[in-house]
Design a protein around this motif. Structure first.
Motif, PDB file in Angstrom:
ATOM      1  N   THR A 224       0.834  -1.217   0.000  1.00  0.00           N
ATOM      2  CA  THR A 224       0.000   0.000   0.000  1.00  0.00           C
ATOM      3  C   THR A 224       0.858   1.252   0.000  1.00  0.00           C
ATOM      4  O   THR A 224       0.591   2.205  -0.744  1.00  0.00           O
ATOM      5  CB  THR A 224      -0.920   0.002   1.240  1.00  0.00           C
ATOM      6  N   GLU A 225       1.893   1.259   0.821  1.00  0.00           N
ATOM      7  CA  GLU A 225       2.778   2.428   0.920  1.00  0.00           C
ATOM      8  C   GLU A 225       3.485   2.715  -0.406  1.00  0.00           C
ATOM      9  O   GLU A 225       3.630   3.878  -0.798  1.00  0.00           O
ATOM     10  CB  GLU A 225       3.819   2.184   2.019  1.00  0.00           C
ATOM     11  N   LEU A 226       3.916   1.662  -1.101  1.00  0.00           N
ATOM     12  CA  LEU A 226       4.695   1.834  -2.325  1.00  0.00           C
ATOM     13  C   LEU A 226       3.841   1.860  -3.587  1.00  0.00           C
ATOM     14  O   LEU A 226       4.358   2.134  -4.680  1.00  0.00           O
ATOM     15  CB  LEU A 226       5.735   0.705  -2.434  1.00  0.00           C
ATOM     16  N   GLY A 227       2.548   1.554  -3.446  1.00  0.00           N
ATOM     17  CA  GLY A 227       1.662   1.558  -4.598  1.00  0.00           C
ATOM     18  C   GLY A 227       1.925   0.423  -5.559  1.00  0.00           C
ATOM     19  O   GLY A 227       1.783   0.570  -6.776  1.00  0.00           O
ATOM     20  N   ILE A 228       2.317  -0.729  -5.010  1.00  0.00           N
ATOM     21  CA  ILE A 228       2.549  -1.917  -5.826  1.00  0.00           C
ATOM     22  C   ILE A 228       1.726  -3.068  -5.270  1.00  0.00           C
ATOM     23  O   ILE A 228       1.114  -2.948  -4.204  1.00  0.00           O
ATOM     24  CB  ILE A 228       4.051  -2.306  -5.840  1.00  0.00           C
ATOM     25  N   SER A 229       1.715  -4.169  -5.981  1.00  0.00           N
ATOM     26  CA  SER A 229       0.915  -5.308  -5.544  1.00  0.00           C
ATOM     27  C   SER A 229       1.637  -6.093  -4.453  1.00  0.00           C
ATOM     28  O   SER A 229       2.863  -6.027  -4.319  1.00  0.00           O
ATOM     29  CB  SER A 229       0.625  -6.243  -6.722  1.00  0.00           C
ATOM     30  N   GLU A 230       0.863  -6.852  -3.677  1.00  0.00           N
ATOM     31  CA  GLU A 230       1.468  -7.716  -2.659  1.00  0.00           C
ATOM     32  C   GLU A 230       2.356  -8.774  -3.302  1.00  0.00           C
ATOM     33  O   GLU A 230       3.350  -9.210  -2.716  1.00  0.00           O
ATOM     34  CB  GLU A 230       0.372  -8.385  -1.819  1.00  0.00           C
ATOM     35  N   GLN A 231       2.005  -9.180  -4.526  1.00  0.00           N
ATOM     36  CA  GLN A 231       2.828 -10.161  -5.231  1.00  0.00           C
ATOM     37  C   GLN A 231       4.210  -9.583  -5.543  1.00  0.00           C
ATOM     38  O   GLN A 231       5.230 -10.270  -5.418  1.00  0.00           O
ATOM     39  CB  GLN A 231       2.154 -10.608  -6.523  1.00  0.00           C
ATOM     40  N   HIS A 232       4.251  -8.295  -5.931  1.00  0.00           N
ATOM     41  CA  HIS A 232       5.539  -7.655  -6.167  1.00  0.00           C
ATOM     42  C   HIS A 232       6.360  -7.613  -4.876  1.00  0.00           C
ATOM     43  O   HIS A 232       7.572  -7.859  -4.890  1.00  0.00           O
ATOM     44  CB  HIS A 232       5.338  -6.231  -6.703  1.00  0.00           C
ATOM     45  N   VAL A 233       5.703  -7.294  -3.779  1.00  0.00           N
ATOM     46  CA  VAL A 233       6.398  -7.260  -2.487  1.00  0.00           C
ATOM     47  C   VAL A 233       6.969  -8.642  -2.165  1.00  0.00           C
ATOM     48  O   VAL A 233       8.128  -8.774  -1.756  1.00  0.00           O
ATOM     49  CB  VAL A 233       5.451  -6.802  -1.360  1.00  0.00           C
ATOM     50  N   ALA A 234       6.163  -9.673  -2.350  1.00  0.00           N
ATOM     51  CA  ALA A 234       6.621 -11.040  -2.076  1.00  0.00           C
ATOM     52  C   ALA A 234       7.792 -11.413  -2.980  1.00  0.00           C
ATOM     53  O   ALA A 234       8.754 -12.050  -2.529  1.00  0.00           O
ATOM     54  CB  ALA A 234       5.468 -12.025  -2.274  1.00  0.00           C
ATOM     55  N   ASN A 235       7.724 -10.994  -4.240  1.00  0.00           N
ATOM     56  CA  ASN A 235       8.811 -11.289  -5.170  1.00  0.00           C
ATOM     57  C   ASN A 235      10.104 -10.592  -4.767  1.00  0.00           C
ATOM     58  O   ASN A 235      11.186 -11.181  -4.823  1.00  0.00           O
ATOM     59  CB  ASN A 235       8.426 -10.859  -6.589  1.00  0.00           C
ATOM     60  N   TYR A 236       9.987  -9.313  -4.360  1.00  0.00           N
ATOM     61  CA  TYR A 236      11.178  -8.569  -3.945  1.00  0.00           C
ATOM     62  C   TYR A 236      11.777  -9.193  -2.692  1.00  0.00           C
ATOM     63  O   TYR A 236      13.004  -9.272  -2.545  1.00  0.00           O
ATOM     64  CB  TYR A 236      10.829  -7.105  -3.676  1.00  0.00           C
TER      65      TYR A 236
END
Length: 214
Positions: free
Chosen positions: A172-184
């Protein structure tokens, strides 16, 4: 108790580089590990840090994990080591073990039939070597991302590992998907693990990450 078929398949997917599998592992065990740690130290933010360290420890030890112990027991053992180190740094007497039985909810004791006292009580020098190895690995990875202008990835891991935010909050803070967060997160942990192992340290530096040979 050996690893269940479900966990075995999950581990196989992680070894194959499936980022969704890493997310599944965290979703499956993060809550239980966090509840275990928080019930013993009473600090949410510090508990989250310990659990994150446990997952990093698991990733580092993955090549040595053979499935003879259940995945749950293995994760709780690593988490117990991390919590013990935290309590020692805080000047508190550890009240957790360095190994468990098959039931993660059972009694935990400071004893182990599989490890000697020298592998349980770490010296200040050994802790320094661990910290130095991790700092070097983290510096390498962040420098690499900076060279590629991967600022979102750097911000993401800072929110996750420094500030202790959950995947959803970081997304939410970065404006990306949770999947992107998990990938990073998966990429970051994988690279840090590679950097640490590339230093060719003695297994004694991270004793909890290596299974004893049968």
């Amino acid at each position: 108790m050996a690893t269940s078929e479900t966990d075995r398949l999950l581990i196989d997917r992680i070894r194959q580089g499936d980022s969704d599998a890493w997310s599944d592992l965290i979703a499956r065990y993060e809550g239980r590990l966090l509840a275990f740690v928080e019930s013993r130290i009473g600090k949410r933010a510090n508990s989250e840090d310990i659990v994150q360290e446990a997952f990093v420890g698991f990733l580092n030890s993955l090549p040595n994990y053979d499935g003879k112990r259940s995945l749950e027991t293995y994760l709780f053992s690593i988490c117990a080591y991390k919590m013990t180190d935290y309590l020692r740094r805080e000047g508190r007497r550890p009240s957790v073990p360095l190994s468990t039985g098959s039931d993660s909810g059972g009694d935990w004791e400071i004893s182990s039939r599989n490890r000697g006292a020298s592998s349980i009580v770490r010296s200040g020098e050994q802790q320094h070597l661990e910290e130095k190895a991790l700092v070097e690995a983290l510096t390498q990875q962040v420098a690499y991302w900076r060279s590629r202008n991967d600022w979102v990835k750097i911000q993401c891991v800072e929110l996750l590992f420094v500030r202790g935010w959950a995947n959803k909050e970081a997304a939410t803070e970065l404006g990306i998907s949770e999947q992107h967060v998990a990938n990073y997160k998966f990429e970051f942990l994988s690279k840090v693990r590679s950097h640490v192992r590339g230093q060719e340290l003695s297994e004694d530096i991270f004793p909890e990450l290596y299974e004893e040979q049968s």
